[in-house]
Enzyme design. Structure first.
Site, short mmCIF file in Angstrom:
data_model
loop_
_atom_site.label_atom_id
_atom_site.label_comp_id
_atom_site.label_asym_id
_atom_site.label_seq_id
_atom_site.Cartn_x
_atom_site.Cartn_y
_atom_site.Cartn_z
CG ASP A 199 -41.95 -65.92 5.76
OD1 ASP A 199 -43.17 -65.68 5.70
OD2 ASP A 199 -41.24 -66.03 4.75
CG HIS A 200 -47.75 -64.85 8.27
ND1 HIS A 200 -47.29 -63.67 7.75
CD2 HIS A 200 -48.93 -65.09 7.64
CE1 HIS A 200 -48.16 -63.23 6.85
NE2 HIS A 200 -49.16 -64.07 6.75
CG HIS A 262 -44.56 -63.22 3.20
ND1 HIS A 262 -44.11 -63.67 4.41
CD2 HIS A 262 -45.35 -62.15 3.49
CE1 HIS A 262 -44.61 -62.91 5.38
NE2 HIS A 262 -45.36 -61.98 4.84
#
Ligand code: BG6
Length: 516
Positions: A199-200, A262
């Site tokens: 999950d950047h 996110h």
């Protein structure tokens, strides 16, 4: 504005950074957008900072027929706008290699294995590997399975501290059932300790700062609860539209693309309890406990808690922009949402009945991501006699991007008459103190993966709990319940009537994007 200390006088408290272990990084989908735009550049930054092992190589895999030299040119282009000397660039691109084949062909993986043996010998890597899946999600299971079948999911090389790692881009499944199924397929060959689900957002400096800010200071935790906090707003507004990604996005939509990962990830960091230590088990354990405490969405009352919208045509910065339905690759009459707003409650002692309002949308009037914590108003105003009977609430804003920082509003005396008061701001901007914070989230995540630190990656438990939470909503929207409101994209796009109702029915309002 507080006085900013020059860098030299600031007290550096603690910094720890480990260098990546020797490894070969195998990227499936290496000729795609993510590898070109993010991965190669992030590796270059790690290389320049001396954080990449000398014993490292990159093997790109893809359907396109490319030679090593072709891919080295792509790598060179990917770092064209990065700073660095010619010598550094020259040395860096030599790490890159490429192999072409069909992901569905078992023979491709035999060839990969053989090539890895050769590259290990050439670059002095003792058989340690990272496999990165930057391919359409429908292929994750197949590739993982084939890697296992040719014996690449495990190593018995004494030179490797870590077993091969599998990095998986989001989305991990598109609902609870598919996420469980995909996990079972992967787990046939890889252990959970080998899996790095990306999950950047968790790789962003300012998202990690939420934990430092909360748990490295004693003054916030005592007020970080239902006794002092009125509500929390989390916003991810994007000014861009769907771009060239309609093929993926039209099946996904904002709920799956942004909310399940996110938004819930940031919510968990804001609301979770302090773990005993800053490590993968501690952080991920608390995170999943928090996600499990979110009140389930009532299938009968979805509209009171969640709304969806889709951008229509509009104007952005003086230019006409098309509506979602006119974007290339979007199905005619698509009902995919590009905006979601929702209200969640966390049923635990700390947060009972504190609403968390979350919204994310594409083609909004402004690109901004922030978390705003609004405190309760003072219980009684001693300034009522001069007309100040309602004090504004204190709001603490964690500015995630683009102007990273922290801001706190408070009331203070203004010079002048005896009861002259203003709302003022304590403002900390990362850029004033540290220069521009342009470190790519993937740098952090790639390095963590190279040292075997899973703290900022999702555990399967997180994935399942978050999909489980959204199940009722996905089902209701799948059956077309819940109107899809069309909003004019671009300048001025903030919200729309149904989204406003979610928060206004509680006597509150969304923070204005234009004022963020
Ligand atoms: C990705 C989504 O995960 O995040 C995209 O798939 C979105 O749709 C992007 O645009 C936003 O990331 P950032 O880092 O630009 O805020």
């Amino acid at each position: 504005m507080p006085e900013i200390q020059p860098l030299a006088d600031r007290q550096e408290i603690a910094c720890a950074e480990m260098r990546g272990e020797p490894c070969g990084m195998v990227v499936f989908g290496a000729s795609g957008d993510l590898a070109r735009r993010k991965l190669v550049g992030s590796l270059f930054e790690l290389f320049k900072r001396g954080l990449l092992s000398e014993k490292f190589y990159f093997l790109g895999c893809g359907r396109k027929v490319l030679s090593d030299d072709d891919y080295r040119k792509i790598a060179e282009e990917s770092i064209a706008d990065h700073s660095g000397s010619d010598e550094e660039r020259e040395k860096f691109v030599k790490y890159f290699n490429f192999i072409s084949g069909d992901y569905l062909d078992g023979g491709f993986y035999e060839r990969i294995k053989e090539r890895l043996g050769e590259l290990d010998a050439e670059y002095g890597v003792p058989g340690c590997r990272i496999f990165y899946l930057s391919i359409p999600p429908g292929l994750y299971g197949v590739v993982a399975e084939n890697l296992g079948l040719v014996g690449l999911s495990h190593t018995d090389s004494a030179g490797c501290k870590l077993q091969p790692r599998l990095v998986i881009e989001k989305p991990f499944g598109n609902n609870l059932e598919s996420a469980v199924e995909l996990n079972e397929q992967i787990r046939e060959h890889f252990e959970e300790s080998q899996l790095y689900r990306i999950d950047h957002y968790l790789g962003k400096e300012t998202v990690q700062n939420i934990l430092m800010f909360r748990f490295a200071n004693a003054i916030f935790e005592p007020v970080w609860n239902r006794n002092y906090i009125d509500h929390v707003q989390i916003t991810i507004a994007e000014s861009l539209g769907v771009g060239h990604r309609a093929g993926y996005y039209d099946d996904s939509g904002a709920l799956r693309d942004m909310f399940q990962n996110h938004m819930l990830g940031m919510l968990a960091f804001v609301a979770m309890e302090a773990p005993a230590s800053f490590d993968a088990d501690g952080i991920r354990g608390e995170k999943v406990k928090l996600l499990r405490s979110i009140r389930p969405i009532d299938a009968e009352r979805v509209d009171e808690f969640f709304v969806r919208g889709q951008y229509g045509a509009g104007v952005f910065d003086g230019e006409d922009i098309c509506g979602y339905l006119d974007e290339e690759g979007v199905r005619a009459n698509s009902v995919t949402e590009t905006f979601v707003a929702g209200k969640l409650f966390i049923d635990n002692w700390r947060w009972k009945d504190v609403p968390f309002y979350l919204r994310t949308g594409k083609r909004m009037g402004k690109r901004v991501t922030e978390i705003a914590i609004t405190f309760k108003r003072v219980p009684h105003s001693m300034f009522a006699s001069v007309g100040l009977d309602e004090m504004p609430a204190n709001v603490l804003v964690l500015k995630i991007q683009p102007n990273e920082g922290i801001r706190l509003n408070f009331q203070a005396k203004r010079p002048g008459s005896k009861t002259c008061m203003s709302t003022l701001t304590l403002n900390f901007n990362y850029s004033d103190v540290f220069g521009t914070v342009d470190r790519e989230a993937y740098e952090r995540l790639l390095l963590d993966c190279m040292v075997g630190d899973q703290t900022l990656f999702n555990h399967q438990d997180d994935v399942e709990v978050s999909w489980g939470l959204l199940g009722a909503l996905l089902e209701a929207w799948g059956k077309s319940a819940g109107a899809l409101e069309i909003y004019a994209g671009g300048d001025g796009a903030e919200s729309f009537a149904a989204a406003d109702k979610i928060i206004e029915s509680d006597g509150r309002e969304w923070r204005k994007l234009s004022e963020m």
